[in-house]
Design a protein around this motif. Structure first.
Motif, PDB file in Angstrom:
ATOM      1  N   ALA A 197      17.391 -12.447  -8.929  1.00 10.06           N
ATOM      2  CA  ALA A 197      16.012 -12.318  -8.425  1.00 10.06           C
ATOM      3  C   ALA A 197      15.885 -11.109  -7.508  1.00 10.06           C
ATOM      4  O   ALA A 197      14.888 -10.378  -7.557  1.00 10.06           O
ATOM      5  N   VAL A 198      16.895 -10.885  -6.659  1.00  8.68           N
ATOM      6  CA  VAL A 198      16.864  -9.714  -5.788  1.00  8.68           C
ATOM      7  C   VAL A 198      16.977  -8.444  -6.615  1.00  8.68           C
ATOM      8  O   VAL A 198      16.293  -7.453  -6.343  1.00  8.68           O
ATOM      9  N   LEU A 199      17.821  -8.461  -7.636  1.00  5.67           N
ATOM     10  CA  LEU A 199      17.945  -7.299  -8.512  1.00  5.67           C
ATOM     11  C   LEU A 199      16.595  -6.981  -9.150  1.00  5.67           C
ATOM     12  O   LEU A 199      16.179  -5.818  -9.191  1.00  5.67           O
ATOM     13  N   ALA A 200      15.887  -8.005  -9.607  1.00  8.63           N
ATOM     14  CA  ALA A 200      14.549  -7.791 -10.185  1.00  8.63           C
ATOM     15  C   ALA A 200      13.604  -7.203  -9.142  1.00  8.63           C
ATOM     16  O   ALA A 200      12.819  -6.297  -9.445  1.00  8.63           O
ATOM     17  N   ALA A 201      13.688  -7.701  -7.912  1.00 15.21           N
ATOM     18  CA  ALA A 201      12.831  -7.171  -6.838  1.00 15.21           C
ATOM     19  C   ALA A 201      13.173  -5.716  -6.547  1.00 15.21           C
ATOM     20  O   ALA A 201      12.273  -4.895  -6.301  1.00 15.21           O
ATOM     21  N   GLU A 202      14.443  -5.367  -6.582  1.00 21.57           N
ATOM     22  CA  GLU A 202      14.845  -3.982  -6.334  1.00 21.57           C
ATOM     23  C   GLU A 202      14.419  -3.063  -7.482  1.00 21.57           C
ATOM     24  O   GLU A 202      14.022  -1.926  -7.246  1.00 21.57           O
ATOM     25  N   HIS A 203      14.478  -3.543  -8.716  1.00 25.02           N
ATOM     26  CA  HIS A 203      13.962  -2.755  -9.846  1.00 25.02           C
ATOM     27  C   HIS A 203      12.475  -2.459  -9.623  1.00 25.02           C
ATOM     28  O   HIS A 203      12.023  -1.320  -9.782  1.00 25.02           O
ATOM     29  N   ALA A 204      11.724  -3.495  -9.269  1.00 25.65           N
ATOM     30  CA  ALA A 204      10.279  -3.337  -9.048  1.00 25.65           C
ATOM     31  C   ALA A 204      10.008  -2.415  -7.856  1.00 25.65           C
ATOM     32  O   ALA A 204       9.077  -1.605  -7.892  1.00 25.65           O
ATOM     33  N   ALA A 205      10.829  -2.526  -6.809  1.00 26.17           N
ATOM     34  CA  ALA A 205      10.644  -1.675  -5.635  1.00 26.17           C
ATOM     35  C   ALA A 205      10.851  -0.203  -5.986  1.00 26.17           C
ATOM     36  O   ALA A 205      10.072   0.657  -5.566  1.00 26.17           O
ATOM     37  N   ALA A 206      11.890   0.085  -6.751  1.00 24.24           N
ATOM     38  CA  ALA A 206      12.144   1.473  -7.157  1.00 24.24           C
ATOM     39  C   ALA A 206      10.961   2.014  -7.960  1.00 24.24           C
ATOM     40  O   ALA A 206      10.508   3.138  -7.733  1.00 24.24           O
ATOM     41  N   TYR A 207      10.431   1.207  -8.848  1.00 23.69           N
ATOM     42  CA  TYR A 207       9.256   1.614  -9.618  1.00 23.69           C
ATOM     43  C   TYR A 207       8.064   1.850  -8.686  1.00 23.69           C
ATOM     44  O   TYR A 207       7.379   2.872  -8.773  1.00 23.69           O
ATOM     45  N   GLY A 208       7.826   0.909  -7.788  1.00 21.11           N
ATOM     46  CA  GLY A 208       6.691   1.007  -6.870  1.00 21.11           C
ATOM     47  C   GLY A 208       6.769   2.230  -5.983  1.00 21.11           C
ATOM     48  O   GLY A 208       5.753   2.891  -5.726  1.00 21.11           O
ATOM     49  N   TYR A 209       7.956   2.557  -5.532  1.00 24.16           N
ATOM     50  CA  TYR A 209       8.084   3.746  -4.686  1.00 24.16           C
ATOM     51  C   TYR A 209       7.847   5.031  -5.464  1.00 24.16           C
ATOM     52  O   TYR A 209       7.479   6.049  -4.871  1.00 24.16           O
ATOM     53  N   GLY A 210       8.004   5.001  -6.777  1.00 23.96           N
ATOM     54  CA  GLY A 210       7.604   6.152  -7.581  1.00 23.96           C
ATOM     55  C   GLY A 210       6.108   6.377  -7.487  1.00 23.96           C
ATOM     56  O   GLY A 210       5.637   7.518  -7.368  1.00 23.96           O
ATOM     57  N   VAL A 211       5.357   5.302  -7.516  1.00 21.34           N
ATOM     58  CA  VAL A 211       3.899   5.383  -7.371  1.00 21.34           C
ATOM     59  C   VAL A 211       3.545   5.799  -5.939  1.00 21.34           C
ATOM     60  O   VAL A 211       2.687   6.665  -5.724  1.00 21.34           O
ATOM     61  N   ILE A 212       4.207   5.200  -4.984  1.00 16.17           N
ATOM     62  CA  ILE A 212       3.938   5.505  -3.579  1.00 16.17           C
ATOM     63  C   ILE A 212       4.185   6.984  -3.304  1.00 16.17           C
ATOM     64  O   ILE A 212       3.381   7.650  -2.647  1.00 16.17           O
ATOM     65  N   GLY A 213       5.286   7.504  -3.818  1.00 19.72           N
ATOM     66  CA  GLY A 213       5.625   8.907  -3.598  1.00 19.72           C
ATOM     67  C   GLY A 213       4.563   9.861  -4.095  1.00 19.72           C
ATOM     68  O   GLY A 213       4.365  10.943  -3.529  1.00 19.72           O
ATOM     69  N   ALA A 214       3.848   9.460  -5.127  1.00 22.29           N
ATOM     70  CA  ALA A 214       2.793  10.316  -5.679  1.00 22.29           C
ATOM     71  C   ALA A 214       1.505  10.256  -4.862  1.00 22.29           C
ATOM     72  O   ALA A 214       0.650  11.133  -4.990  1.00 22.29           O
ATOM     73  N   ARG A 215       1.348   9.232  -4.020  1.00 28.69           N
ATOM     74  CA  ARG A 215       0.081   9.040  -3.311  1.00 28.69           C
ATOM     75  C   ARG A 215       0.185   9.068  -1.787  1.00 28.69           C
ATOM     76  O   ARG A 215      -0.822   9.168  -1.109  1.00 28.69           O
ATOM     77  N   VAL A 216       1.379   8.936  -1.266  1.00 28.05           N
ATOM     78  CA  VAL A 216       1.527   8.827   0.181  1.00 28.05           C
ATOM     79  C   VAL A 216       1.188  10.154   0.862  1.00 28.05           C
ATOM     80  O   VAL A 216       1.339  11.228   0.271  1.00 28.05           O
TER      81      VAL A 216
END
Length: 162
Positions: free
Chosen positions: A27-46
């Motif tokens: 479950a943590v691995l899944a959360a970390e996969h999602a976090a890495a993806y989310g930070y890709g989006v964040i990096g484009a907008r922050v």
């Protein structure tokens, strides 16, 4: 003989505690996969002044993701792969949206690590507690304030709102 049957015959049966730790680590691995993806989006907008913070958080999540994949294997499991894409909880169009998404990601990651803290023991529990603490600090920075029990408060709120 099917692969599942062959694997069942050759793989050791996980203990109940080990099974809980393995499920929590997945479950943590899944959360970390999602976090890495989310930070890709964040990096484009922050906003530019927070770009380094986003980049550091991304790097931390990727490092923990890779470590968790090894942990899952050590616990006798097969690490789940990342999804091709993840649904975001809301549209991310502005720097403010990016900061709000970062806080949301960190809260979710903290919740997953809190489950691993409860399920694991020994060094894995210590690593999970350290990761929970790091996620809570990042969430507080992105949000502008902390919560009393990171990883637990958010779960209680979600349960009340469901």
């Amino acid at each position: 003989m099917t692969r599942a049957v062959t694997r069942a015959l050759t793989a050791p049966e996980p203990t109940k505690a080990g099974g809980r730790a393995l499920a929590a680590a997945q479950a943590v691995l899944a959360a970390e996969h999602a976090a890495a993806y989310g930070y890709g989006v964040i990096g484009a907008r922050v906003a530019a002044e927070r770009a380094n913070e986003a980049r550091d958080a991304y790097g931390g999540h990727v490092a923990r993701r890779d470590s968790l994949a090894r942990t899952v294997r050590d616990l006798g499991g097969s690490p789940q792969s990342a999804e091709a894409a993840y649904a975001l909880p809301f549209p991310v169009r502005t720097p403010g949206d990016a900061e709000r998404l970062a806080a949301e990601i960190e809260e979710r990651v903290a919740g997953a690590y809190s489950d691993l803290v409860r399920a694991a023991d020994g060094p894995l529990r210590r690593e999970a507690a350290d990761a929970l603490s790091a996620a809570a600090v990042r969430a507080a920075r992105w949000r502008g304030g902390g919560v009393a029990f990171p990883g637990l408060t958010e779960r209680a709120e979600r349960a009340r709102n469901s």
